[in-house]
Design a protein around this motif. Structure first.
Motif, PDB file in Angstrom:
ATOM      1  N   VAL A   7      48.928  37.794  46.827  1.00  0.00           N
ATOM      2  CA  VAL A   7      48.126  36.931  46.183  1.00  0.00           C
ATOM      3  C   VAL A   7      47.429  36.206  47.337  1.00  0.00           C
ATOM      4  O   VAL A   7      48.081  35.549  48.181  1.00  0.00           O
ATOM      5  CB  VAL A   7      48.933  36.149  45.319  1.00  0.00           C
ATOM      6  N   LEU A   8      46.124  36.131  47.160  1.00  0.00           N
ATOM      7  CA  LEU A   8      45.243  35.094  48.166  1.00  0.00           C
ATOM      8  C   LEU A   8      45.294  33.676  47.399  1.00  0.00           C
ATOM      9  O   LEU A   8      45.129  32.749  48.261  1.00  0.00           O
ATOM     10  CB  LEU A   8      43.982  35.773  48.412  1.00  0.00           C
ATOM     11  N   GLY A   9      44.988  33.666  46.236  1.00  0.00           N
ATOM     12  CA  GLY A   9      44.760  32.289  45.689  1.00  0.00           C
ATOM     13  C   GLY A   9      44.833  32.610  44.136  1.00  0.00           C
ATOM     14  O   GLY A   9      44.633  33.424  43.709  1.00  0.00           O
ATOM     15  N   GLU A  10      45.231  31.218  43.499  1.00  0.00           N
ATOM     16  CA  GLU A  10      45.102  31.158  42.078  1.00  0.00           C
ATOM     17  C   GLU A  10      44.446  30.082  41.434  1.00  0.00           C
ATOM     18  O   GLU A  10      43.992  29.024  42.169  1.00  0.00           O
ATOM     19  CB  GLU A  10      46.688  31.118  41.630  1.00  0.00           C
ATOM     20  N   GLY A  11      43.643  30.529  40.638  1.00  0.00           N
ATOM     21  CA  GLY A  11      42.661  29.323  39.872  1.00  0.00           C
ATOM     22  C   GLY A  11      43.139  29.314  38.392  1.00  0.00           C
ATOM     23  O   GLY A  11      43.996  29.926  37.788  1.00  0.00           O
ATOM     24  N   ALA A  12      42.175  28.568  37.624  1.00  0.00           N
ATOM     25  CA  ALA A  12      42.447  28.444  36.245  1.00  0.00           C
ATOM     26  C   ALA A  12      42.442  29.624  35.662  1.00  0.00           C
ATOM     27  O   ALA A  12      43.127  30.097  34.520  1.00  0.00           O
ATOM     28  CB  ALA A  12      41.671  27.383  35.646  1.00  0.00           C
ATOM     29  N   PHE A  13      41.302  30.474  36.216  1.00  0.00           N
ATOM     30  CA  PHE A  13      40.987  31.872  35.366  1.00  0.00           C
ATOM     31  C   PHE A  13      41.884  32.698  35.428  1.00  0.00           C
ATOM     32  O   PHE A  13      42.197  33.615  34.846  1.00  0.00           O
ATOM     33  CB  PHE A  13      39.562  32.215  35.927  1.00  0.00           C
ATOM     34  N   GLY A  14      42.568  32.887  36.733  1.00  0.00           N
ATOM     35  CA  GLY A  14      43.416  33.838  36.999  1.00  0.00           C
ATOM     36  C   GLY A  14      43.823  34.085  38.463  1.00  0.00           C
ATOM     37  O   GLY A  14      43.837  32.975  38.890  1.00  0.00           O
ATOM     38  N   VAL A  15      43.855  35.283  39.091  1.00  0.00           N
ATOM     39  CA  VAL A  15      44.502  35.359  40.481  1.00  0.00           C
ATOM     40  C   VAL A  15      43.444  36.160  41.279  1.00  0.00           C
ATOM     41  O   VAL A  15      42.701  37.088  40.880  1.00  0.00           O
ATOM     42  CB  VAL A  15      45.638  36.246  40.301  1.00  0.00           C
ATOM     43  N   VAL A  16      43.405  35.773  42.627  1.00  0.00           N
ATOM     44  CA  VAL A  16      42.458  36.574  43.726  1.00  0.00           C
ATOM     45  C   VAL A  16      43.534  37.280  44.668  1.00  0.00           C
ATOM     46  O   VAL A  16      44.536  36.560  45.308  1.00  0.00           O
ATOM     47  CB  VAL A  16      41.663  35.905  44.490  1.00  0.00           C
ATOM     48  N   ARG A  17      43.550  38.696  44.604  1.00  0.00           N
ATOM     49  CA  ARG A  17      44.642  39.493  45.405  1.00  0.00           C
ATOM     50  C   ARG A  17      43.842  39.938  46.590  1.00  0.00           C
ATOM     51  O   ARG A  17      42.783  40.513  46.547  1.00  0.00           O
ATOM     52  CB  ARG A  17      45.354  40.455  44.640  1.00  0.00           C
ATOM     53  N   LYS A  65      39.658  39.863  41.983  1.00  0.00           N
ATOM     54  CA  LYS A  65      39.619  38.718  41.316  1.00  0.00           C
ATOM     55  C   LYS A  65      40.052  39.434  39.977  1.00  0.00           C
ATOM     56  O   LYS A  65      39.627  40.508  39.394  1.00  0.00           O
ATOM     57  CB  LYS A  65      38.455  38.387  41.172  1.00  0.00           C
ATOM     58  N   MET A  66      41.146  38.888  39.238  1.00  0.00           N
ATOM     59  CA  MET A  66      41.395  39.397  38.177  1.00  0.00           C
ATOM     60  C   MET A  66      42.070  38.395  37.164  1.00  0.00           C
ATOM     61  O   MET A  66      42.119  37.191  37.431  1.00  0.00           O
ATOM     62  CB  MET A  66      42.645  40.370  38.098  1.00  0.00           C
ATOM     63  N   LEU A  67      42.040  38.596  35.750  1.00  0.00           N
ATOM     64  CA  LEU A  67      42.428  37.584  34.861  1.00  0.00           C
ATOM     65  C   LEU A  67      43.629  37.506  34.802  1.00  0.00           C
ATOM     66  O   LEU A  67      44.412  38.610  35.338  1.00  0.00           O
ATOM     67  CB  LEU A  67      41.737  37.968  33.401  1.00  0.00           C
ATOM     68  N   ARG A  68      44.502  36.678  34.189  1.00  0.00           N
ATOM     69  CA  ARG A  68      45.710  36.730  33.835  1.00  0.00           C
ATOM     70  C   ARG A  68      45.900  37.633  32.625  1.00  0.00           C
ATOM     71  O   ARG A  68      44.905  37.974  32.086  1.00  0.00           O
ATOM     72  CB  ARG A  68      46.050  35.180  33.377  1.00  0.00           C
ATOM     73  N   ASP A  69      47.135  37.871  32.357  1.00  0.00           N
ATOM     74  CA  ASP A  69      47.477  38.765  31.425  1.00  0.00           C
ATOM     75  C   ASP A  69      47.130  38.098  30.169  1.00  0.00           C
ATOM     76  O   ASP A  69      47.367  36.946  29.838  1.00  0.00           O
ATOM     77  CB  ASP A  69      49.106  39.145  31.419  1.00  0.00           C
ATOM     78  N   ASN A  70      46.713  38.812  29.205  1.00  0.00           N
ATOM     79  CA  ASN A  70      46.489  38.541  27.843  1.00  0.00           C
ATOM     80  C   ASN A  70      45.365  37.541  27.908  1.00  0.00           C
ATOM     81  O   ASN A  70      45.521  36.589  27.335  1.00  0.00           O
ATOM     82  CB  ASN A  70      47.540  37.915  27.003  1.00  0.00           C
ATOM     83  N   PRO A  71      44.174  37.638  28.216  1.00  0.00           N
ATOM     84  CA  PRO A  71      43.036  36.804  28.461  1.00  0.00           C
ATOM     85  C   PRO A  71      42.406  36.638  27.021  1.00  0.00           C
ATOM     86  O   PRO A  71      42.734  37.377  26.197  1.00  0.00           O
ATOM     87  CB  PRO A  71      41.966  37.454  29.406  1.00  0.00           C
ATOM     88  N   THR A  72      41.888  35.446  26.887  1.00  0.00           N
ATOM     89  CA  THR A  72      41.109  35.051  25.469  1.00  0.00           C
ATOM     90  C   THR A  72      39.912  35.907  25.503  1.00  0.00           C
ATOM     91  O   THR A  72      39.497  36.366  26.750  1.00  0.00           O
ATOM     92  CB  THR A  72      41.007  33.871  25.291  1.00  0.00           C
ATOM     93  N   GLN A  73      39.392  36.141  24.312  1.00  0.00           N
ATOM     94  CA  GLN A  73      37.983  36.632  24.112  1.00  0.00           C
ATOM     95  C   GLN A  73      37.035  36.229  25.004  1.00  0.00           C
ATOM     96  O   GLN A  73      36.145  36.561  25.784  1.00  0.00           O
ATOM     97  CB  GLN A  73      37.573  36.646  22.718  1.00  0.00           C
ATOM     98  N   ASP A  74      37.359  34.545  25.142  1.00  0.00           N
ATOM     99  CA  ASP A  74      36.109  33.706  25.810  1.00  0.00           C
ATOM    100  C   ASP A  74      36.268  34.033  27.264  1.00  0.00           C
ATOM    101  O   ASP A  74      35.337  34.016  28.068  1.00  0.00           O
ATOM    102  CB  ASP A  74      36.380  32.507  25.505  1.00  0.00           C
ATOM    103  N   GLU A  75      37.730  34.282  27.905  1.00  0.00           N
ATOM    104  CA  GLU A  75      37.889  34.437  29.156  1.00  0.00           C
ATOM    105  C   GLU A  75      37.335  35.883  29.460  1.00  0.00           C
ATOM    106  O   GLU A  75      36.673  36.028  30.765  1.00  0.00           O
ATOM    107  CB  GLU A  75      39.407  34.289  29.569  1.00  0.00           C
ATOM    108  N   LEU A  76      37.488  36.656  28.769  1.00  0.00           N
ATOM    109  CA  LEU A  76      36.940  38.146  29.068  1.00  0.00           C
ATOM    110  C   LEU A  76      35.466  38.186  29.032  1.00  0.00           C
ATOM    111  O   LEU A  76      34.714  38.633  29.990  1.00  0.00           O
ATOM    112  CB  LEU A  76      37.404  38.979  27.882  1.00  0.00           C
TER     113      LEU A  76
END
Ligand code: ADE
Length: 312
Positions: free
Chosen positions: A30-40, A56-67
């Motif tokens: 992991v390089l960094g974490e934000g509100a949206f998810g993670v950067v690896r 850059k990736m979203l957290r597991d089970n993102p909401t429709q809006d996040e997607l």
């Protein structure tokens, strides 16, 4: 102008030139974490070499809006032609994986805020001072030669490097504004530093609204970086190239102070009233008058502000 049409995954073009084969991608730490998810960190295996990348990736089970927002970010990055001072898109994975992945170039020195703060720590260590003022030197103008020697010895950016950072960010922002892309979250934490001290603006794909003639756009919800925002962005959710210019002034202040948090000593809930009353940050003790003039410029009708610093 930039095309920012959002297409849902089911109807996305199948012949996507940006799609990366998932078996070619290795995902690491992991390089960094934000509100949206993670950067690896990761790498892409090619015939000749392995290319280091950031994923850059979203957290597991993102909401429709996040997607939806994430696909939009990918689309904006695809639509902005590459520039030396913007983080380059390498590709994405939108079909082979359960959740979409955004692959961008890797910047080995990480984000500018952490980079500046580590320089501050090295410069003042051992120190009992708080992170409000850098030592009493003219950091941003008349270079003091002993300071220069100290910077070289401690392997931290010299004053001329700091000016170069500011200039590179201005070049990237000038380009973005010429494409009518509004960043909306320009801050040292969203700027990356590469091995050769090249600077890359990141997260410009989050600029959700791109209008033809640079008029304002409104948004709802979400956490807002209030200390970086122009007054009209806080009060009316109005974002323009001019409000990016305000954030750029705050970013210059972050650079000059080696990563202090803007408005030190001011509580977040008091800030709006203070700004409305005309209050602005004072000149940091090490800041040249020329640089302070630029920090204080809040907007510019023609978006020409960025180029002013390009010639500094
Ligand atoms: N942190 C977030 N994005 C990054 C990138 N592209 N390179 C290095 N560190 C990062």
């Amino acid at each position: 102008a930039v095309n920012y049409t959002i297409t849902e995954p089911s109807v996305r073009e199948q012949d996507d030139e940006w799609e990366i084969q998932i078996e070619k991608l290795i995902i690491k730490d992991v390089l960094g974490e934000g509100a949206f998810g993670v950067v690896r960190r990761g790498c892409i295996i090619t015939e000749n070499e392995n290319v280091e990348v950031a994923i850059k990736m979203l957290r597991d089970n993102p909401t429709q809006d996040e997607l939806k927002q994430f696909y939009q970010e990918i689309d904006i990055m695809k639509s902005v032609p590459p520039h030396p001072h913007l983080v380059s898109l390498i590709g994405c994975i939108t079909r082979a994986n359960k959740w979409p992945l955004l692959v961008v170039e890797y910047c080995s020195k990480g984000d500018l805020q952490s980079y500046l703060r580590s320089a501050w720590d090295k410069l003042t260590n051992p120190s009992v001072f708080g992170r409000v003022e850098v030592p009493n030197t003219k950091y941003a103008s008349n270079i003091l030669y002993d300071l220069q020697a100290v910077c070289i010895e401690k392997n931290i950016p010299q004053p001329k490097d700091l000016i170069s950072f500011a200039r590179q960010i201005a070049l990237g922002m000038e380009y973005l504004s010429s494409l009518k892309v509004i960043h909306r979250d320009l801050a040292a934490r969203n700027v990356l530093v590469c091995e050769n001290n090249a600077i890359k603006i990141s997260d410009f794909g989050l600029s959700r609204d791109v209008y033809h003639n640079n008029v304002y756009c409104k948004t709802t919800g979400g956490k807002v970086p209030i200390r970086w925002l122009a007054l009209e962005s806080v009060t009316h959710q109005i974002y323009t190239t001019q409000s990016d210019v305000w954030s750029f002034g705050i970013l210059l202040w972050e650079i000059v102070t080696l990563g202090s948090t803007p408005y030190p000593g001011v509580a977040t809930e008091d800030l709006l009233l203070l700004l409305k009353g005309g209050y602005r940050m004072e000149r940091p003790s090490n800041c040249s008058d020329e640089m302070y003039v630029l920090i204080q410029l809040e907007r510019n009708e023609k978006g020409a502000f960025f180029s002013q610093i390009i010639y500094l």
